[in-house]
Enzyme design. Structure first.
Site, PDB file in Angstrom:
ATOM      1  N   GLY A   1       0.864  -1.192   0.000  1.00 36.34           N
ATOM      2  CA  GLY A   1       0.000   0.000   0.000  1.00 36.34           C
ATOM      3  C   GLY A   1       0.895   1.234   0.000  1.00 36.34           C
TER       4      GLY A   1
ATOM      5  N   SER B   1       0.652  -8.263  -2.430  1.00 28.06           N
ATOM      6  CA  SER B   1      -0.331  -7.182  -2.429  1.00 28.06           C
ATOM      7  C   SER B   1      -1.663  -7.750  -2.865  1.00 28.06           C
ATOM      8  CB  SER B   1       0.125  -6.106  -3.420  1.00 28.06           C
ATOM      9  OG  SER B   1      -0.860  -5.122  -3.551  1.00 28.06           O
ATOM     10  N   ARG B   2      -2.740  -7.161  -2.346  1.00 25.55           N
ATOM     11  CA  ARG B   2      -4.065  -7.625  -2.788  1.00 25.55           C
ATOM     12  C   ARG B   2      -4.286  -7.249  -4.248  1.00 25.55           C
ATOM     13  NH1 ARG B   2      -7.506  -5.393   2.160  1.00 25.55           N
ATOM     14  NH2 ARG B   2      -5.987  -3.766   1.763  1.00 25.55           N
TER      15      ARG B   2
ATOM     16  N   GLU C   1       0.692  -4.147  23.317  1.00 18.75           N
ATOM     17  CA  GLU C   1       1.318  -2.837  23.219  1.00 18.75           C
ATOM     18  C   GLU C   1       0.721  -1.930  24.288  1.00 18.75           C
ATOM     19  OE1 GLU C   1       2.094  -1.631  19.130  1.00 18.75           O
ATOM     20  OE2 GLU C   1       1.649   0.404  19.732  1.00 18.75           O
TER      21      GLU C   1
ATOM     22  N   HIS D   1       6.422   2.409  19.245  1.00 19.36           N
ATOM     23  CA  HIS D   1       5.430   2.822  18.231  1.00 19.36           C
ATOM     24  C   HIS D   1       5.567   4.307  17.868  1.00 19.36           C
ATOM     25  CE1 HIS D   1       1.230   1.775  16.452  1.00 19.36           C
ATOM     26  NE2 HIS D   1       1.895   2.616  15.669  1.00 19.36           N
TER      27      HIS D   1
ATOM     28  N   ARG E   1       1.352  -3.341  12.520  1.00 18.49           N
ATOM     29  CA  ARG E   1       0.606  -3.554  13.763  1.00 18.49           C
ATOM     30  C   ARG E   1       1.185  -4.776  14.460  1.00 18.49           C
ATOM     31  NH1 ARG E   1      -0.643   0.957  13.522  1.00 18.49           N
ATOM     32  NH2 ARG E   1      -2.727   1.872  13.390  1.00 18.49           N
TER      33      ARG E   1
HETATM   34  C1  GLV Z   1      -0.096   4.613  13.175  1.00 18.53           C
HETATM   35  O1  GLV Z   1       0.366   3.568  13.434  1.00 18.53           O
HETATM   36  C2  GLV Z   1      -1.358   4.869  12.555  1.00 18.53           C
HETATM   37  O2  GLV Z   1      -2.077   3.948  12.119  1.00 18.53           O
HETATM   38  O3  GLV Z   1      -1.710   6.042  12.466  1.00 18.53           O
END
Ligand code: GLV
Length: 327
Positions: free
Chosen positions: A158, A179-180, A269, A288, A240
């Site tokens: 993406g 990729s999709r 997290e 993060h 993620r």
């Molecule tokens: C960050 O990880 C976001 O999705 O904005």
């Protein structure tokens, strides 16, 4: 005469000047810093709020939505929406705002930072020098792989995946991706080749995750996936945390099934300080901070304010995750 202002719950503080466009129309109720999720003392405001600004560390579920019957809009200060029960929002016709696009470069830059730091052991080497163990110029210590000619596997081509691929191409890396949707333009400009997931695992020297978290990508990096990877490979995750099975990663790194990992996101997290993953010398963990540039965060705030004001006024959100609410 008192002017009516919309009441909006902002779950955690952000700099006031980033929210200045709200001043005339909105009264903010601001939650505490240093705390994941919706603080218990904020629940009492839910029945009276017209809008909510949430962060990716807040779980906005059906229960919260149920307790906020007057809410007209939810604005997530993030590009992703995996922390929000989108179906529950859509069922209640609540539009959900997001901030896509503006954190692409910041996150791609950080991804390359992790690639370089993990591959060349920058953090360990700096700590070693500082601790007085630097005695001479070492011909065969602190060696990493040369990036030029190495294979970067991008899982999820993406916006962010493409931005990483461009940077990697500039480093002389060969890019493969899943990729999709095929991205033929990158075949031409970046010489990037679309492959199946198994080939991505088997072939990548550096495998970087960039897909959104969905039921399909949840724990996509499990014990079986690690088994297919090269023992010299490095895993980078700036997407993620839940896309990686943390226990499986711990074993893969401890058993040297893969060489190293660089994580900007973890599951859970935050990762508790006592977590054994921190003890592994071949794992670098960041808190993060993919989108943490001044420009990206200000742009995210501006989009959040635009979304919020539109939603409060009953207008279409300019950056909406569930446009189905408008049909
Ligand atoms: C960050 O990880 C976001 O999705 O904005």
């Amino acid at each position: 005469m008192a002017i009516h202002k919309f009441k909006v719950l902002l779950t955690h503080p952000i700099p006031e000047q980033w929210l200045s466009t709200l001043n005339n129309d909105v009264k903010l109720i601001i939650g505490p810093d240093e705390m994941m999720g919706l603080a218990p003392e904020l629940y009492k405001y839910l029945p009276e709020v017209d809008g909510l600004i949430s962060f990716l560390c807040d779980r906005i579920n059906a229960e919260i939505i149920h307790h906020a019957p007057n809410i007209r809009v939810i604005c997530n200060f993030a590009a992703g929406i995996d922390n929000i029960d989108l179906l529950a929002c859509t069922a209640q016709k609540i539009p959900v705002g997001i901030t896509p696009g503006v954190l692409t470069d910041a996150t791609a830059d950080l991804t390359m930072g992790l690639v370089l730091a993990v591959n060349r052991q920058l953090v360990q080497a700096a700590a070693n020098a500082r601790s007085g163990k630097w005695k001479m110029w070492y011909a065969s210590r602190w060696l990493g792989m040369g990036l030029s000619g190495a294979i970067l596997g991008v899982f999820g081509m993406g916006k962010i995946g493409c931005a990483v691929a461009k940077r990697a191409h500039a480093f002389g890396m060969n890019v493969i991706y899943t990729s999709r949707t095929p991205k033929p333009e990158y075949e031409i400009t970046l010489n990037a080749r679309q492959v199946a997931f198994q080939e991505l695992l088997k072939t990548s020297d550096i495998l970087s995750l960039h897909a959104p978290l969905t039921p399909e990508t949840n724990k996509i990096m499990d014990a079986n996936a690690f088994k297919l990877m090269k023992p010299t490979a490095i895993l980078i995750n700036t997407a993620r945390g839940a896309e990686v099975d943390t226990e499986a990663l711990f074993s893969a790194l401890s058993n040297r099934q893969i060489a190293a990992a660089g994580l900007d996101v973890t599951d859970p997290e935050p990762l508790p300080a006592s977590h054994p993953l921190y003890e592994l010398p071949n794992c670098l963990i960041l808190p993060h901070l993919g989108s943490a540039t001044v420009g990206a965060r200000k742009a995210m705030a501006a989009m959040t304010c635009e979304n919020l004001l539109a939603g409060l006024r009953g207008e279409k959100l300019p950056y909406c995750a569930n446009t189905e609410v408008y049909v």
